[in-house]
Design an enzyme around this catalytic site. Structure first.
Site, PDB file in Angstrom:
ATOM      1  N   ASP A 143       3.863   2.465   0.317  1.00 36.87           N
ATOM      2  CA  ASP A 143       3.719   1.047   0.641  1.00 36.87           C
ATOM      3  C   ASP A 143       2.281   0.832   1.121  1.00 36.87           C
ATOM      4  O   ASP A 143       1.575   1.793   1.460  1.00 36.87           O
ATOM      5  CB  ASP A 143       4.727   0.679   1.728  1.00 36.87           C
ATOM      6  N   ASP A 166       7.209   0.783   5.883  1.00 36.91           N
ATOM      7  CA  ASP A 166       7.475   0.326   7.252  1.00 36.91           C
ATOM      8  C   ASP A 166       8.487  -0.798   7.361  1.00 36.91           C
ATOM      9  O   ASP A 166       9.060  -1.021   8.429  1.00 36.91           O
ATOM     10  CB  ASP A 166       6.170  -0.151   7.900  1.00 36.91           C
ATOM     11  N   ASP A 217       0.739  -2.576   3.107  1.00 34.44           N
ATOM     12  CA  ASP A 217       0.643  -3.278   4.389  1.00 34.44           C
ATOM     13  C   ASP A 217       1.611  -2.692   5.405  1.00 34.44           C
ATOM     14  O   ASP A 217       2.811  -2.564   5.150  1.00 34.44           O
ATOM     15  CB  ASP A 217       0.943  -4.771   4.203  1.00 34.44           C
TER      16      ASP A 217
END
Length: 248
Positions: free
Chosen positions: A20, A196, A22
């Site tokens: 991922d 996240d 961001d």
């Protein structure tokens, strides 16, 4: 909620690495355009690509063009827009069709943002998002509007950290990881995914189901991940250590 240990340094041996962006490789910012890729991150991804013989991909909610611009025409695969588009280093680029309803949705989101100081609209090729990080009190109204817009247009409602998105349905980060794993570059390797957000959970599940594992970035929460790292800084340090382990 189960305590998860940090991943071992040698986890990436024989792995296919999916990242991922961001909140995993860069800190979340008030506006998506405020994010930048520094020399440390750019060099790290290059070293990982070399150590893994190219088996590195970014799977992001950002469009492919946005990731490409941040890294400067990178030499790794990118799945953007939550799995709705994919680009390869050789120039191949597949993308879902943009529905006409998105233009109307963008207009209505801008009207809402104009009336709600601090809310930002992020326009994407296959979706549009309302960011309310700067004004948390707008969360309920933003989510209500997005839910109505998605239902009226038959589009998908995508939740995220301090944002809500209306986008084309039919894919997520899990389908993205599964599709990438079918490519010759990644096939037969062990998938490892780092993320996240709750948008990353389908990829955590996919990695686990394919014999690999997910690594949660951030505070403990319910997750399909097997490992956890505290934050972006810890993640970058672990990736650097893992890269050294691959080349030792």
């Amino acid at each position: 909620m189960t305590h998860l240990p940090p991943p071992p340094a040698d986890l990436l041996r024989d792995a296919a690495l999916f990242l991922d962006f961001d909140g995993t490789l860069v800190e979340l910012q008030g506006h998506p355009d405020a994010v930048a890729v520094d020399t440390r991150l750019a060099a790290l991804i290059d070293r990982l690509g070399d150590a893994l013989d190219g088996r590195v991909a970014i799977i992001s909610g950002r469009p492919v063009a946005g990731i490409r611009a941040l890294f400067g025409n990178p030499h790794f695969a990118i799945s953007g827009s939550h799995g709705l588009e994919v680009a390869w280093p050789d120039g191949r680029h597949a993308r879902a069709e943009r529905p006409a309803a998105l233009d109307r949705i963008v207009d209505q989101m801008h009207t809402f943002a104009t009336a709600t100081n601090g809310v930002l609209v992020e326009e994407k090729p296959l979706g549009a998002a309302l960011h309310y990080r700067a004004v948390p009190t707008a969360e309920a109204a933003a989510r209500d509007l997005a839910a109505t817009l998605a239902a009226d247009a038959g589009l998908h409602l995508q939740t995220g950290k301090m944002m809500i998105e209306v986008r084309v349905p039919g894919a997520d980060k899990g389908t993205a990881l599964r599709a990438l794993m079918q490519a010759p570059l990644f096939a037969g390797r062990t998938p490892v995914f780092l993320g996240d957000d709750d948008t990353d959970e389908p990829a955590m599940v996919a990695a686990r189901d394919l014999g690999g594992a997910g690594i949660l970035i951030g505070a403990p929460r319910d997750t399909a991940a097997a490992w956890r790292l505290d934050d972006v800084a810890t993640t970058l340090t672990w990736l650097e250590t893992a890269t050294e382990s691959l080349t030792a």
